[in-house]
Design a protein around this motif. Structure first.
Motif, PDB file in Angstrom:
ATOM      1  N   CYS A  17      -6.630  -7.641  11.180  1.00 12.49           N
ATOM      2  CA  CYS A  17      -6.141  -8.975  10.894  1.00 12.49           C
ATOM      3  C   CYS A  17      -6.674  -9.435   9.537  1.00 12.49           C
ATOM      4  CB  CYS A  17      -6.657  -9.950  11.928  1.00 12.49           C
ATOM      5  SG  CYS A  17      -6.082  -9.676  13.599  1.00 12.49           S
ATOM      6  N   VAL A  18      -5.899  -9.566   9.473  1.00  9.27           N
ATOM      7  CA  VAL A  18      -6.323 -10.055   8.196  1.00  9.27           C
ATOM      8  C   VAL A  18      -5.848 -11.473   7.739  1.00  9.27           C
ATOM      9  CG1 VAL A  18      -6.551  -7.772   7.320  1.00  9.27           C
ATOM     10  CG2 VAL A  18      -4.341  -8.812   7.302  1.00  9.27           C
ATOM     11  N   GLN A  83     -12.285   0.479   3.472  1.00  9.47           N
ATOM     12  CA  GLN A  83     -11.152   0.843   2.623  1.00  9.47           C
ATOM     13  C   GLN A  83      -9.884   0.179   3.152  1.00  9.47           C
ATOM     14  OE1 GLN A  83     -10.717   2.882  -0.335  1.00  9.47           O
ATOM     15  NE2 GLN A  83      -8.835   1.684  -0.123  1.00  9.47           N
ATOM     16  N   HIS A  84      -9.248  -0.618   2.314  1.00 11.80           N
ATOM     17  CA  HIS A  84      -8.061  -1.376   2.717  1.00 11.80           C
ATOM     18  C   HIS A  84      -6.829  -0.480   2.838  1.00 11.80           C
ATOM     19  CE1 HIS A  84      -6.389  -1.083  -1.347  1.00 11.80           C
ATOM     20  NE2 HIS A  84      -7.609  -1.320  -1.793  1.00 11.80           N
ATOM     21  N   GLY A  85      -5.727  -1.084   3.264  1.00 16.35           N
ATOM     22  CA  GLY A  85      -4.482  -0.364   3.452  1.00 16.35           C
ATOM     23  C   GLY A  85      -3.525  -0.511   2.284  1.00 16.35           C
ATOM     24  N   LEU A  86      -2.302  -0.060   2.493  1.00 13.31           N
ATOM     25  CA  LEU A  86      -1.276  -0.025   1.465  1.00 13.31           C
ATOM     26  C   LEU A  86      -0.864  -1.433   1.036  1.00 13.31           C
ATOM     27  CD1 LEU A  86       0.683   1.890  -0.099  1.00 13.31           C
ATOM     28  CD2 LEU A  86       2.312   1.537   1.779  1.00 13.31           C
ATOM     29  N   ALA A  90      -9.405  -5.405  -1.235  1.00  9.68           N
ATOM     30  CA  ALA A  90     -10.590  -5.683  -0.424  1.00  9.68           C
ATOM     31  C   ALA A  90     -10.522  -7.023   0.287  1.00  9.68           C
ATOM     32  CB  ALA A  90     -11.843  -5.618  -1.296  1.00  9.68           C
ATOM     33  N   ALA A  91      -9.680  -7.925  -0.191  1.00 11.47           N
ATOM     34  CA  ALA A  91      -9.545  -9.233   0.462  1.00 11.47           C
ATOM     35  C   ALA A  91      -9.093  -9.100   1.911  1.00 11.47           C
ATOM     36  CB  ALA A  91      -8.557 -10.108  -0.314  1.00 11.47           C
ATOM     37  N   SER A  92      -8.460  -7.974   2.255  1.00 12.33           N
ATOM     38  CA  SER A  92      -7.979  -7.775   3.629  1.00 12.33           C
ATOM     39  C   SER A  92      -9.068  -7.967   4.668  1.00 12.33           C
ATOM     40  CB  SER A  92      -7.415  -6.356   3.789  1.00 12.33           C
ATOM     41  OG  SER A  92      -6.388  -6.102   2.873  1.00 12.33           O
ATOM     42  N   TRP A  93     -10.299  -7.630   4.288  1.00 12.34           N
ATOM     43  CA  TRP A  93     -11.417  -7.694   5.235  1.00 12.34           C
ATOM     44  C   TRP A  93     -12.076  -9.067   5.286  1.00 12.34           C
ATOM     45  CZ3 TRP A  93     -11.535  -3.285   7.909  1.00 12.34           C
ATOM     46  CH2 TRP A  93     -11.066  -2.112   7.298  1.00 12.34           C
ATOM     47  N   LEU A  94     -11.555 -10.041   4.525  1.00 17.75           N
ATOM     48  CA  LEU A  94     -12.255 -11.310   4.316  1.00 17.75           C
ATOM     49  C   LEU A  94     -11.400 -12.531   4.617  1.00 17.75           C
ATOM     50  CD1 LEU A  94     -13.679 -10.211   0.851  1.00 17.75           C
ATOM     51  CD2 LEU A  94     -15.024 -10.376   2.957  1.00 17.75           C
ATOM     52  N   LEU A  95     -10.207 -12.339   5.152  1.00 19.38           N
ATOM     53  CA  LEU A  95      -9.249 -13.441   5.264  1.00 19.38           C
ATOM     54  C   LEU A  95      -9.528 -14.364   6.437  1.00 19.38           C
ATOM     55  CD1 LEU A  95      -5.947 -11.509   4.441  1.00 19.38           C
ATOM     56  CD2 LEU A  95      -7.488 -12.722   2.885  1.00 19.38           C
ATOM     57  N   GLU A 261      -1.564 -14.842  -0.471  1.00 14.87           N
ATOM     58  CA  GLU A 261      -2.135 -15.021  -1.803  1.00 14.87           C
ATOM     59  C   GLU A 261      -2.596 -13.696  -2.401  1.00 14.87           C
ATOM     60  OE1 GLU A 261      -5.248 -17.886  -1.992  1.00 14.87           O
ATOM     61  OE2 GLU A 261      -4.063 -19.498  -1.075  1.00 14.87           O
ATOM     62  N   HIS A 262      -2.977 -12.765  -1.556  1.00 10.27           N
ATOM     63  CA  HIS A 262      -3.578 -11.517  -2.034  1.00 10.27           C
ATOM     64  C   HIS A 262      -2.683 -10.294  -1.863  1.00 10.27           C
ATOM     65  CE1 HIS A 262      -7.693 -12.952  -2.956  1.00 10.27           C
ATOM     66  NE2 HIS A 262      -7.413 -13.868  -2.039  1.00 10.27           N
ATOM     67  N   THR A 263      -1.483 -10.468  -1.339  1.00 11.23           N
ATOM     68  CA  THR A 263      -0.557  -9.347  -1.203  1.00 11.23           C
ATOM     69  C   THR A 263       0.826  -9.771  -1.691  1.00 11.23           C
ATOM     70  OG1 THR A 263      -0.062 -10.007   1.084  1.00 11.23           O
ATOM     71  CG2 THR A 263      -1.765  -8.327   0.755  1.00 11.23           C
ATOM     72  N   PRO A 264       1.649  -8.809  -2.141  1.00 13.55           N
ATOM     73  CA  PRO A 264       1.322  -7.392  -2.202  1.00 13.55           C
ATOM     74  C   PRO A 264       0.533  -7.033  -3.457  1.00 13.55           C
ATOM     75  CG  PRO A 264       3.563  -7.727  -2.944  1.00 13.55           C
ATOM     76  CD  PRO A 264       3.051  -9.078  -2.538  1.00 13.55           C
ATOM     77  N   GLN A 265      -0.442  -6.159  -3.298  1.00 12.65           N
ATOM     78  CA  GLN A 265      -1.127  -5.550  -4.424  1.00 12.65           C
ATOM     79  C   GLN A 265      -0.320  -4.348  -4.895  1.00 12.65           C
ATOM     80  OE1 GLN A 265      -4.186  -6.347  -5.996  1.00 12.65           O
ATOM     81  NE2 GLN A 265      -4.060  -8.291  -4.895  1.00 12.65           N
ATOM     82  N   SER A 266      -0.581  -3.911  -6.106  1.00 17.45           N
ATOM     83  CA  SER A 266       0.200  -2.812  -6.671  1.00 17.45           C
ATOM     84  C   SER A 266      -0.284  -1.455  -6.183  1.00 17.45           C
ATOM     85  CB  SER A 266       0.131  -2.844  -8.203  1.00 17.45           C
ATOM     86  OG  SER A 266       0.818  -3.950  -8.714  1.00 17.45           O
TER      87      SER A 266
END
Length: 367
Positions: A17-18, A83-86, A90-95, A261-266
């Motif tokens: 979850c992010v 390690q985050h996903g596609l 790293a924000a994925s772990w902090l939302l 706010e933090h996705t999608p990343q490239s």
């Protein structure tokens, strides 16, 4: 198979979850994840830079201790690399709130937490000789992440801490890259109609042919969704996240706001092409250059080699978590992986299934 020093591994076969940003050598220095998502919660956050063997400069974040823990970084705390996903970072772990975000949970439980950012994301756009406008910068897939990024990250943490690291990977890219012989592992039965249409229409390949090496391509993806994918029978784009991941049960509105706010990343378009090939073929294999002679140049054979699940060391501690409503990590695909691991040491493999979880719901503490 890539080599990792003293690594004990925890794999999550599901995703947990992010601005204007000034840059030095392609690295963000303002509005960083540390400043916006970690320090605002009362935690110390350090920014490190790691250079891979092929020249990419990766942003690596560290939360050395919890809010109530010892402030000495010399204390022997077990390090864990997240390690985050596609299309994430790293924000994925902090939302989520502190008691629901894995990075904070681990930190408060006494772990030395390190947060990776894959090449191409906002925090990892540097290179020793290339800039992101160079097509060569984007000439990689998840195989290079396994061969260069993760070994560099593990070595850096190992040199800093001097003890073995645990690893937690987001499904999908996080599990793909931990071992080149242990990808997400099967994609042939994903139930998201939107992504199936995208792969069957060779969407990523079309972007690549037109010279678009960074994915998602600026201004092109939304137009493509509206004019090609979302008008396809059976595709409902009313809720795009649900259309891709399945019906998530447990994401709060505030977490969703931060996620958007933090996705999608490239990532690289070539990486998306590689994943699309895996979905269409239902096999786990190296990148297919489509022309037999070109494959021959790269692999000394006309077709790309298939990864052998039997090469996975049977004594590596593994944790596999998955959800019943996940449209990307389909239950049948996970069962196929578990069958591949049928000879794994029984005391080294833990499985957990949560019926109501979709792709963005799943999150567990490191064990």
């Amino acid at each position: 198979m890539a080599k990792y020093p003293s690594a004990s591994i925890l794999l999550l076969v599901a995703l947990v979850c992010v601005s204007g940003v000034a840059q030095i050598n392609g690295l963000d220095i303002h509005n960083s994840i540390c400043k916006t998502l970690v320090e605002t919660r009362g935690y110390i956050c350090q920014e490190h830079h790691v250079t891979t063997e092929d020249g990419y400069i990766l942003g690596l974040l560290r939360i050395p201790h919890g809010r109530s823990g010892s402030k000495s970084t010399r204390d022997q705390k077990p390090p864990v690399l997240l390690q985050h996903g596609l299309l994430a970072d790293a924000a994925s772990w902090l939302l989520n709130p502190q008691d629901q975000a894995l990075a904070f949970i681990l930190s408060d439980k006494g772990y030395d937490v390190w947060l990776a950012n894959t090449r191409g994301t906002d925090s990892s756009r540097g290179h020793k000789s290339l800039i992101t406008k160079d097509p060569a910068y984007w000439d990689w897939t998840w195989e290079q992440l396994a061969a260069y990024d993760l070994p560099a990250l593990f070595n850096y943490v190992n040199n800093q801490i001097g003890q073995k690291s645990h690893y937690v990977g987001h499904y999908s890219l996080g599990t793909l890259t931990i071992l080149a012989a242990f990808p997400i592992a099967h994609l042939g039965q994903i139930s998201t109609t939107l992504l199936r249409v995208a792969t069957q229409t060779f969407l990523a390949e079309q972007f690549y042919i037109f010279g678009l090496r960074e994915f998602p391509p600026l201004g092109r993806l939304e137009q493509t969704l509206q004019t090609i994918l979302c008008i396809h029978p059976g595709v409902d784009c009313s809720y795009i996240l649900t259309a891709i991941t399945g019906p998530n049960c447990c994401l709060s509105p505030s977490s969703l706001d931060l996620l958007y706010e933090h996705t999608p990343q490239s990532t690289s378009t070539k990486n998306i092409v590689h994943l699309s090939q895996m979905i269409r073929s239902g096999t786990i294999r190296m990148f297919d250059y489509t022309l037999p002679l070109k494959n021959l140049q790269h692999y000394n054979r006309f077709t790309p080699p298939v990864y052998n699940m039997a090469n996975i060391p049977k004594d590596i501690p593994l944790f596999l978590g998955y959800g019943g409503r996940d449209a990307l990590s389909d239950v049948n695909d996970v069962k196929a992986l578990l069958y591949d691991l049928k000879d794994h040491d029984k005391d080294k493999l833990v499985e957990q299934y949560v019926e109501e979880y979709a792709h963005m719901d799943y999150g567990l503490e490191c064990q």
